[in-house]
Design a protein around this motif. Sequence first.
Motif, short mmCIF file in Angstrom:
data_model
loop_
_atom_site.label_atom_id
_atom_site.label_comp_id
_atom_site.label_asym_id
_atom_site.label_seq_id
_atom_site.Cartn_x
_atom_site.Cartn_y
_atom_site.Cartn_z
N GLY A 1 1.75 -1.56 -14.77
CA GLY A 1 2.07 -2.89 -14.24
C GLY A 1 3.44 -2.96 -13.59
O GLY A 1 3.95 -4.05 -13.32
N LYS A 2 4.06 -1.81 -13.33
CA LYS A 2 5.39 -1.80 -12.74
C LYS A 2 5.36 -2.10 -11.24
O LYS A 2 6.33 -2.61 -10.67
CB LYS A 2 6.09 -0.46 -12.99
CG LYS A 2 6.40 -0.23 -14.45
CD LYS A 2 7.33 0.95 -14.65
CE LYS A 2 7.73 1.07 -16.12
NZ LYS A 2 8.71 2.15 -16.34
N ILE A 3 4.26 -1.74 -10.59
CA ILE A 3 4.11 -2.06 -9.17
C ILE A 3 2.71 -2.62 -8.93
O ILE A 3 1.73 -2.16 -9.52
CB ILE A 3 4.33 -0.82 -8.27
CG1 ILE A 3 3.46 0.36 -8.70
CG2 ILE A 3 5.79 -0.41 -8.26
CD1 ILE A 3 3.54 1.57 -7.76
N ASN A 4 2.62 -3.62 -8.07
CA ASN A 4 1.34 -4.25 -7.75
C ASN A 4 0.90 -3.79 -6.37
O ASN A 4 1.06 -4.48 -5.37
CB ASN A 4 1.47 -5.77 -7.80
CG ASN A 4 0.13 -6.46 -7.54
OD1 ASN A 4 -0.92 -5.85 -7.73
ND2 ASN A 4 0.18 -7.70 -7.10
N VAL A 5 0.40 -2.57 -6.31
CA VAL A 5 -0.04 -1.99 -5.04
C VAL A 5 -1.34 -1.24 -5.25
O VAL A 5 -1.78 -1.05 -6.37
CB VAL A 5 1.02 -1.00 -4.47
CG1 VAL A 5 2.34 -1.67 -4.20
CG2 VAL A 5 1.18 0.21 -5.40
N LYS A 6 -1.92 -0.81 -4.14
CA LYS A 6 -3.04 0.12 -4.18
C LYS A 6 -2.60 1.36 -3.41
O LYS A 6 -1.68 1.29 -2.60
CB LYS A 6 -4.28 -0.49 -3.55
CG LYS A 6 -4.85 -1.64 -4.38
CD LYS A 6 -6.13 -2.17 -3.79
CE LYS A 6 -6.70 -3.29 -4.68
NZ LYS A 6 -7.97 -3.83 -4.14
N TYR A 7 -3.25 2.48 -3.69
CA TYR A 7 -2.87 3.68 -2.97
C TYR A 7 -4.10 4.35 -2.40
O TYR A 7 -5.24 4.10 -2.79
CB TYR A 7 -2.10 4.64 -3.88
CG TYR A 7 -2.97 5.50 -4.78
CD1 TYR A 7 -3.42 6.75 -4.37
CD2 TYR A 7 -3.35 5.05 -6.05
CE1 TYR A 7 -4.21 7.53 -5.19
CE2 TYR A 7 -4.14 5.83 -6.88
CZ TYR A 7 -4.58 7.06 -6.44
OH TYR A 7 -5.37 7.84 -7.24
N THR A 8 -3.87 5.23 -1.44
CA THR A 8 -4.94 6.06 -0.89
C THR A 8 -4.36 7.41 -0.51
O THR A 8 -3.15 7.52 -0.26
CB THR A 8 -5.62 5.40 0.33
OG1 THR A 8 -6.78 6.15 0.71
CG2 THR A 8 -4.68 5.34 1.53
N VAL A 9 -5.20 8.41 -0.51
CA VAL A 9 -4.77 9.76 -0.10
C VAL A 9 -5.12 9.92 1.38
O VAL A 9 -6.25 9.68 1.80
CB VAL A 9 -5.45 10.84 -0.95
CG1 VAL A 9 -5.06 12.23 -0.45
CG2 VAL A 9 -5.06 10.68 -2.41
N VAL A 10 -4.14 10.33 2.17
CA VAL A 10 -4.28 10.44 3.62
C VAL A 10 -4.24 11.91 4.03
O VAL A 10 -3.45 12.69 3.48
CB VAL A 10 -3.13 9.67 4.33
CG1 VAL A 10 -3.16 9.89 5.83
CG2 VAL A 10 -3.20 8.20 3.98
N ASN A 11 -5.09 12.28 4.98
CA ASN A 11 -5.07 13.64 5.51
C ASN A 11 -3.74 13.86 6.23
O ASN A 11 -3.46 13.22 7.24
CB ASN A 11 -6.24 13.82 6.48
CG ASN A 11 -6.35 15.24 7.00
OD1 ASN A 11 -5.43 16.05 6.85
ND2 ASN A 11 -7.47 15.57 7.61
N ILE B 1 0.84 -1.20 0.00
CA ILE B 1 0.00 0.00 0.00
C ILE B 1 0.87 1.25 0.00
O ILE B 1 1.93 1.28 0.65
CB ILE B 1 -0.92 0.03 1.25
CG1 ILE B 1 -1.90 -1.15 1.21
CG2 ILE B 1 -1.69 1.34 1.35
CD1 ILE B 1 -2.61 -1.38 2.53
N ILE B 2 0.42 2.27 -0.72
CA ILE B 2 1.09 3.57 -0.71
C ILE B 2 0.12 4.61 -0.18
O ILE B 2 -1.02 4.71 -0.63
CB ILE B 2 1.57 3.98 -2.12
CG1 ILE B 2 2.67 2.99 -2.58
CG2 ILE B 2 2.10 5.41 -2.14
CD1 ILE B 2 3.17 3.25 -3.99
N ALA B 3 0.57 5.36 0.82
CA ALA B 3 -0.23 6.45 1.42
C ALA B 3 0.35 7.78 0.97
O ALA B 3 1.53 8.06 1.19
CB ALA B 3 -0.19 6.34 2.94
#
Length: 713
Positions: free
Chosen positions: A393-403, A370-372
């Motif tokens: 397809g270079k990274i197999n992650v999900k991301y989210t925007v964090v306050n 995961i990337i924050a």
Amino acid sequence: MNSREIKLIAEELSIKTIQVEKAAELLSDGNTVPFIARYRKELTMALDEEQLRHIESRMLYFNKLRERKITIIQTIEKLEKLTPELMALIEKCVDAQELEDIYLPYKPKKRTRATIAKEKGLQPLADRIYGAEPGDLGKMAAEYLSDKVKTVAEALQGASDILAEHFNELADLRGFVRFTLQKEGLVISKAKEKSDKLADYEMYHEFAEAVETIPAHRILAINRGEKEDALRVTLDLDSEKMINLLSERVLGRRRPHFDFLKKVMEDSYKRLIFPSVERELRHLLSEKAEKQAVEVFAKNLYQLLMQPPVRGKRIIGIDPAYRTGCKVAVISETGNYLAGTTIYPTPPHKELVRSEAAITELVQKYKVEIIAIGNGTASRETAEFIASLIKKGKINVKYTVVNEAGASVYSASPIAKEEFPELEASTRGNISIARRLQDPLAELVKIDPKSIGVGQYQHDVNQNLLMEALDKVIESAVNSVGVDVNTASRPLLERVSGLNKTTARNIVQYRNEKGALRSREELLKVKGIGAKAYQQAAGFLKIYESSNWLDHSTIHPESYDATKKIFKKLKLNFSPESAIDIKYIKESGVLNIAEFAEELNIGRYTLNDIFEALIRPDRDPREEMPPVNFREDVLRIEDLKEGMKVKGAVQNITDFGAFIDLGLKNAGLVHISKMAKKFVKNPHEVLKVGQQVEATVISLDIIRGRIGLSLID
């Protein structure tokens, strides 16, 4: 508290007076609200934290009121004007403003027009006129001419000034004006001609709204406009109508000298009564608005703190920026710092190839899932960069925007330096961004709550009131979840019921010197933790290293013997594995809870709580909150169209609506009127911070970055 105060609180909360009495006794004995709410349900009949906080607040209010009464009584006694009737009136009073109205005639004053007239010997003339003595006023006034009073007109003016002040000091009259202004008055604001802030307050240039119904956020906005010298603000009431009403109420039409006294009433109302009551009511409106804003901020903060943790994942935290680059940190499943770097995928550098290589290497090397991304400057461009990497397809992650609000405050704080002495402040900030996704509560307690930024007009409200409310929210959240005593940070421990900065620091020092605590009982060996602190804290501190598995639970040590009796009477092995049997017994209805509790000599509330703790030993209330919204792609405001369905998370709630994070630079706004088909009085009834929603785009202003949303199908 006296019986009148107890009865009043009970009526405010719609509870029994005995509940207020017991709660007040427990609070007076130094018990904390979280402790009473969880472990003294038998005594309070299960009052919750909100009710207990209200009782605690009212206790403080009445204590201050009693202190004020003592001062007032002493002052009036010195004047030798304290009668039994006045004493009874003061003692009976339960409202601070009403008390000040009673005190007003006896309050030490500056030299006024009335006191000057009294010095000239005109009090008897005023008494004769007000006492309805018949006769010609001119002849009556002529009797008081002297070296100090040269003319009849001067004598009558002096009498008028004395009576005007008298009318102003009538508590019933002031109460009537105050009540009428609250019910029928208007809040008026007008633009000041010469101000460079006029554009910020366009809505309030020619504005009027009923005092009774004006919402808190508009009061605070108007107050800010007035403070910035952009607006002129007044309260308005039909003065002619009020003067007629007051004259009839106090004087009566058939009274001798009615026309003269009515003019006195007009002077008193316009010069003394209304300006004074207007100031009082504006202060009351501001106080009420501030309190409501603080309540909104507190609810938002609680929901933010109670966001579900993202456990067991390695996370990259990115603090976005333009010129100085995006700071990157990798943390382990337990929040330890593993590695970091700086990338430059945003303007003016746009080093996309190098940035892609750096992120790809970190993701692969540390098995990041995961990337924050912080939601500050360059967040939008950074999210696009990460989304493009995922799409390629270079990274197999999900991301989210964090306050990221407060991350910079944390990075320069003593606790951050203590945790990461070898790292620069800029690196500590992105570690915080990653950690607040991994465990929001544990990370956010390290930050000044005012810096977290989930409220309206937070800088315009009473800062002491704000801090007090936010401290209570953090205390409530921390104790609701519970704390692992052997891994918790000092700031987290400080918020546990019964602990403070000193005892929290002593626990950390004890761990460092002697290793992990092995039982709850061992807490008593920590310097500063005596019997009372232990009683208040033990149930909220979990010790997973203990050989006694009850030390892992929310069951208080004072109930350990009762818990063991439960297993014995139910003929079950004393082990966590028997929880499934207890669940079956409780839910099957074969056990009479009331009789079983009596048999064990414990209360039914306590028995139910023990059962709940045994059946769900690892319950975390945060897991009942909406999950984090993860993304793989990115949305642009140019992609939106009116009528389009979009998904997002509630970022912030105000009195007038809620802001929804759609993954764009600016959040979308759902106005309170667009939240449901039914009437919504309070947005918190419908939404929670962090909640995932699907909304319809109903308006777009791409130039100003404004998005209007609706939750109504």
